[in-house]
Every structure is written in structure tokens, then in C-alpha cells.
Scaffold this motif. Structure first.
Motif, PDB file in Angstrom:
ATOM      1  N   PRO A  23       0.802  -1.242   0.000  1.00 40.38           N
ATOM      2  CA  PRO A  23       0.000   0.000   0.000  1.00 40.38           C
ATOM      3  C   PRO A  23       0.830   1.285   0.000  1.00 40.38           C
ATOM      4  CG  PRO A  23      -0.928  -1.581   1.541  1.00 40.38           C
ATOM      5  CD  PRO A  23       0.379  -2.148   1.097  1.00 40.38           C
TER       6      PRO A  23
ATOM      7  N   PHE B 108     -12.891   1.062  -5.929  1.00 41.07           N
ATOM      8  CA  PHE B 108     -12.256   0.544  -4.715  1.00 41.07           C
ATOM      9  C   PHE B 108     -13.293   0.080  -3.705  1.00 41.07           C
ATOM     10  CE2 PHE B 108     -10.742   1.620  -0.373  1.00 41.07           C
ATOM     11  CZ  PHE B 108      -9.850   0.575  -0.239  1.00 41.07           C
TER      12      PHE B 108
ATOM     13  N   THR C 174     -11.212  -2.849  -7.684  1.00 42.29           N
ATOM     14  CA  THR C 174      -9.782  -2.555  -7.753  1.00 42.29           C
ATOM     15  C   THR C 174      -9.200  -2.573  -6.349  1.00 42.29           C
ATOM     16  OG1 THR C 174     -10.143  -0.165  -7.574  1.00 42.29           O
ATOM     17  CG2 THR C 174     -10.037  -1.100  -9.800  1.00 42.29           C
ATOM     18  N   SER C 175      -7.892  -2.756  -6.279  1.00 44.35           N
ATOM     19  CA  SER C 175      -7.208  -2.617  -4.991  1.00 44.35           C
ATOM     20  C   SER C 175      -6.963  -1.137  -4.712  1.00 44.35           C
ATOM     21  CB  SER C 175      -5.876  -3.369  -5.023  1.00 44.35           C
ATOM     22  OG  SER C 175      -4.967  -2.708  -5.901  1.00 44.35           O
TER      23      SER C 175
ATOM     24  N   GLU D  79      -4.320   0.234  -7.112  1.00 41.38           N
ATOM     25  CA  GLU D  79      -4.890   0.436  -8.448  1.00 41.38           C
ATOM     26  C   GLU D  79      -5.786   1.671  -8.490  1.00 41.38           C
ATOM     27  OE1 GLU D  79      -4.997  -4.320  -9.691  1.00 41.38           O
ATOM     28  OE2 GLU D  79      -6.726  -3.342  -8.762  1.00 41.38           O
TER      29      GLU D  79
END
Length: 439
Positions: free
Chosen positions: A60, A240, A245-246, A249
Motif C-alpha cells: 500500500p 475501490f 480494484t485494490s 490500483e
């Protein structure tokens, strides 16, 4: 030496180095390294190495430069100018309307940038001269700019909440969602205060006659300018939140969307692009060094067992309740905020406070929101609040330091009320992350 004495000596040494003007990461990292070698000999050298590996492996972390780059692209390309013009034509014909619109501007800037300093810079350069030219009271509008900029570290994508997540080992997405309702609540409370104050004293924020003369077509065009940052925010957050998506991303989507918007509006030049990338590199490296130092310092505290010792001191020996300890923590943040910024405060006390908050049974996501609000109160509390002197550097000469001190007091009261409400009703911060992540 006992655990308590070693912890106290480390903390006092670190504060002494900070008072001597050393860099934050240098002071924290040096004390951590010296303490590790003194306590465990040559084996202590593994602690900073382990912290560096943990930092490099934390996926992250890639969100940090993405969000900083997105904020600089949108601020340097001057999209905020259009936003302020929109608030001028839509709210200017109401007493205090332009000041209320400035708070709205700050919320949108926060959603674009995530740094309170950026909000302060944009508000001081765009909103403040216009408010003064339109006859608004200089003391009130100075407070409006400072209070509005405080939303920058609470409304996602808050860079400070990303830093808190790294140090407290909490999910960034949950912290962002936890900051949305408290941030909007504080913005609404600021607007309500301005509306009541200008209803009682209309001379503080006169209605603007020229705001009513703008054609409807122009109003609608400017409304589109206000939708743009919200569209960028939605393009980043909706995938998100829905799990498409992460976090990394989504941060890349936000950065690319902001860059594309600035290019399509013909606001991006090679010089602006260079400025954005250099600023992003500088701030990202600064945060990484601070996180590295904080992880090393925290590892020493964990090895000492200092958190358990301090928990025992407060609860067993002094007989304090968990809530009393929490309130004392918040008061210490306000005291430290007179001479430190929010990042420095977090990395100095996180190794001690965050585990202690967890040991006392409080939610660390909720505490992250309390931390951000408390540090912003500290930023704006006389006599040495960080934001006060930042505002003095940006304000025109006719606004004195005395005016800046007077301007912020009612807004600090509003923020203390907001902090108290969130402490009494934790679900204001926890409802949204529980709803999204409970699905």
C-alpha cells in the motif's frame, strides 16, 4: 534501568534533538539506533534493517506518491480557480455566502489533494484576496481559510491517514471511509457557524450584487467545473469501495484521471509537469524516511515492553480510567502541536500511544479520526500553532498576527465540539467502514 526509565530517557532524548532543530526522521532514527545498540549490542543493528525490509515490502505504500502527484496536478493546473468562481456565482448573493462557498472549496480541494498545507495555500492565494476585496471582515475570513484547510487531512484521500495506517497497521481504506462523515460534519458545522454569524452581523459578510447578474448558461458552465474534482474522486473511490480494484490500483486511476483532466482542459504544460513530479518525489521521500525511523523506534519500544509498563502505570498505579487516559493523550497532542507538525507528532508518539489505545480496548480506526482532528486543533491553537504562522506568511500585510489569533478561536471551539461528538458517538466514524467492509 527499569523499562519506564529507559522509555522516558528515549522520549526525552528525542524531544531534545527535535528542539535543537534536527530533522524529524534523523532525531527519531538516531535515538532508535543508539538505543538498540546500547540495549542489545551489535544484534541491535537488525532492527533498522528489519524495519527497512518491512517498509519496502508494504504494497500500500505505492499509494503515497500517486495521491500526492494527483493533488499537485490539480492544484498546479489551477483547476481550483474555476471552483472558486463557481461558488462565487452560486452562493455570493447570500450574506456570508462566499465564505460558506470557501468551505465548500476546501472540501473539494481536500478530495483532490489530501494535504492541509495545499488547502491553505490555495485558500490564501485564491479565496482570501477575493473575500477581502468584496468587503468581508478580515478576521472572520482569515479564520475561514484556516478552518477549511483543516479538512485536508480528514477527507480522503488523506495522506496523513495513509501514514497513520502504516504505523498503526490498520487498513487504509477503512480509515478513509471513517474520515468521510466526520469531515463532512465538520464542514457543515463551519458553514452553520458562518451562516448564523452573518445573519446576526450582516456587515461581516455582505451579499454580492454582481453574483445575481451572471447568466444561467455561465452558472451551469461553472457548475461543471465543480463536478470535475468530484468526478475524479468518484472514478478513484467507486471501483475501490465496490471491490473492483485494490487501493493501489485506485490511486493509479486517480493520478491518471487528474492528469488526463488537466491535459484535456489545456492546463498542463511541461513546466507544470516537472514541478508536480519533483514535489511528489520530495514529499514521498520525506514520508518514507519518517516511516522508516518510526518503525525502528516502535520496534525498540516493543522489545522493551514499555507499552505494557506504561499501561500498568496509568491503570494500576495511578488508577486512571481508559477514558481519562485517552483524554490526556488528546491534550498532549494539542500541547505538541504548538511546535510540531502532524506527521512529526504521529511518528513520535505512535509507538507509545497506538498500542496503548488498543490495550485499553478502543478501536484504532476510530482513534485515527480522533488523532487527525486533534492535531488540526493543535495546529490552530495559540500561541505557537503551526498553521497560525503559515497563515501569517501567506496573508497580505493588512492582516496582523493578532488578527490571525483572534480569527481562529471560534473555529477551534467548533472543532472541539465536533471532536467531543465523535468521541461520544463513535459510530459517526465507524458506520461507513462497517457498512462497506461488512458486506
Amino acid at each position: 534501568m527499569s523499562q519506564e526509565h529507559i522509555a522516558l530517557f528515549m522520549f526525552a532524548s528525542m524531544m531534545l534533538m527535535l528542539f535543537s532543530g534536527q530533522r524529524v526522521f534523523g532525531a527519531i532514527g538516531a535515538i532508535a539506533a543508539i538505543s538498540a545498540i546500547a540495549l542489545w549490542g551489535t544484534g541491535g543493528q537488525d532492527i533498522p534493517f528489519s524495519a527497512a525490509m518491512k517498509l519496502m515490502k508494504w504494497y500500500p505504500l505505492l499509494t503515497l506518491p500517486m495521491f500526492i502527484f494527483m493533488g499537485y496536478v490539480l492544484s498546479e493546473s489551477r483547476l481550483a480557480d474555476d471552483l472558486y468562481r463557481m461558488f462565487h456565482v452560486w452562493f455570493g448573493n447570500v450574506n456570508g455566502g462566499l465564505a460558506m462557498g470557501t468551505i465548500g472549496l476546501m472540501v473539494l480541494i481536500s478530495a483532490m489533494n489530501g494535504l492541509s498545507v495545499a488547502g491553505m495555500a490555495i485558500g490564501a492565494t485564491i479565496a482570501l484576496p477575493e473575500l477581502l476585496r468584496r468587503g468581508y471582515d478580515k478576521i472572520m475570513v482569515t479564520g475561514v481559510i484556516q478552518a477549511g484547510s483543516s479538512l485536508g487531512i480528514l477527507v480522503p484521500p488523506s495522506v496523513v491517514l495513509v501514514l497513520y495506517a502504516m504505523i498503526a497497521r490498520q487498513p487504509v481504506g477503512q480509515l478513509w471511509l471513517a474520515g468521510i462523515l466526520p469531515g463532512l460534519m465538520m464542514a457543515a458545522m463551519f458553514i452553520l457557524y458562518i451562516w448564523i454569524r452573518c445573519r446576526l452581523q450582516p456587515e461581516l459578510g455582505p451579499a454580492l450584487k454582481d453574483a445575481t447578474d451572471v447568466p444561467r448558461e455561465e452558472k451551469l458552465r461553472l457548475l461543471g467545473a465543480g463536478v470535475l474534482p468530484l468526478a475524479i474522486f468518484a472514478a478513484m473511490m467507486v471501483p475501490f469501495v465496490n471491490g473492483w480494484t485494490s487501493l493501489v490500483e485506485s490511486s493509479a486511476i486517480g493520478a491518471l484521471t487528474a492528469l488526463a483532466a488537466s491535459i484535456l482542459k489545456r492546463r498542463m504544460t511541461w513546466k507544470i509537469f516537472q514541478t508536480c513530479t519533483r514535489q511528489t518525489l520530495g514529499i514521498s521521500c520525506m514520508f518514507m524516511w519518517i516511516i522508516l525511523a518510526a518503525l525502528g523506534f516502535g520496534a525498540i519500544f516493543d522489545g522493551l515492553g514499555a507499552v505494557k509498563a506504561i499501561d500498568n502505570l496509568f491503570t494500576e498505579q495511578m488508577g486512571l480510567s481508559p477514558w481519562m487516559i485517552l483524554i490526556l493523550m488528546q491534550l498532549s497532542f494539542i500541547l505538541m502541536g504548538t511546535f510540531l507538525d502532524d506527521t512529526a507528532m504521529l511518528v513520535i508518539v505512535a509507538p507509545l500511544y497506538v498500542p496503548l489505545v488498543g490495550a485499553l480496548g478502543f478501536d484504532l480506526i476510530w482513534y485515527g479520526v480522533l488523532y487527525t482532528i486533534t492535531t488540526q486543533i493543535a495546529y490552530m491553537t495559540p500561541p505557537f500553532g503551526y498553521n497560525l504562522f503559515l497563515m501569517r506568511a501567506m496573508a497580505p500585510p493588512e492582516i496582523s498576527l493578532r488578527d490571525i489569533y483572534k480569527s481562529i478561536l471560534p473555529f477551534v471551539v467548533v472543532m472541539v465540539i465536533a471532536l467531543t461528538i465523535i468521541m461520544v458517538f463513535p459510530q459517526i466514524a465507524l458506520w461507513l467502514p462497517e457498512m462497506v467492509y461488512g458486506k
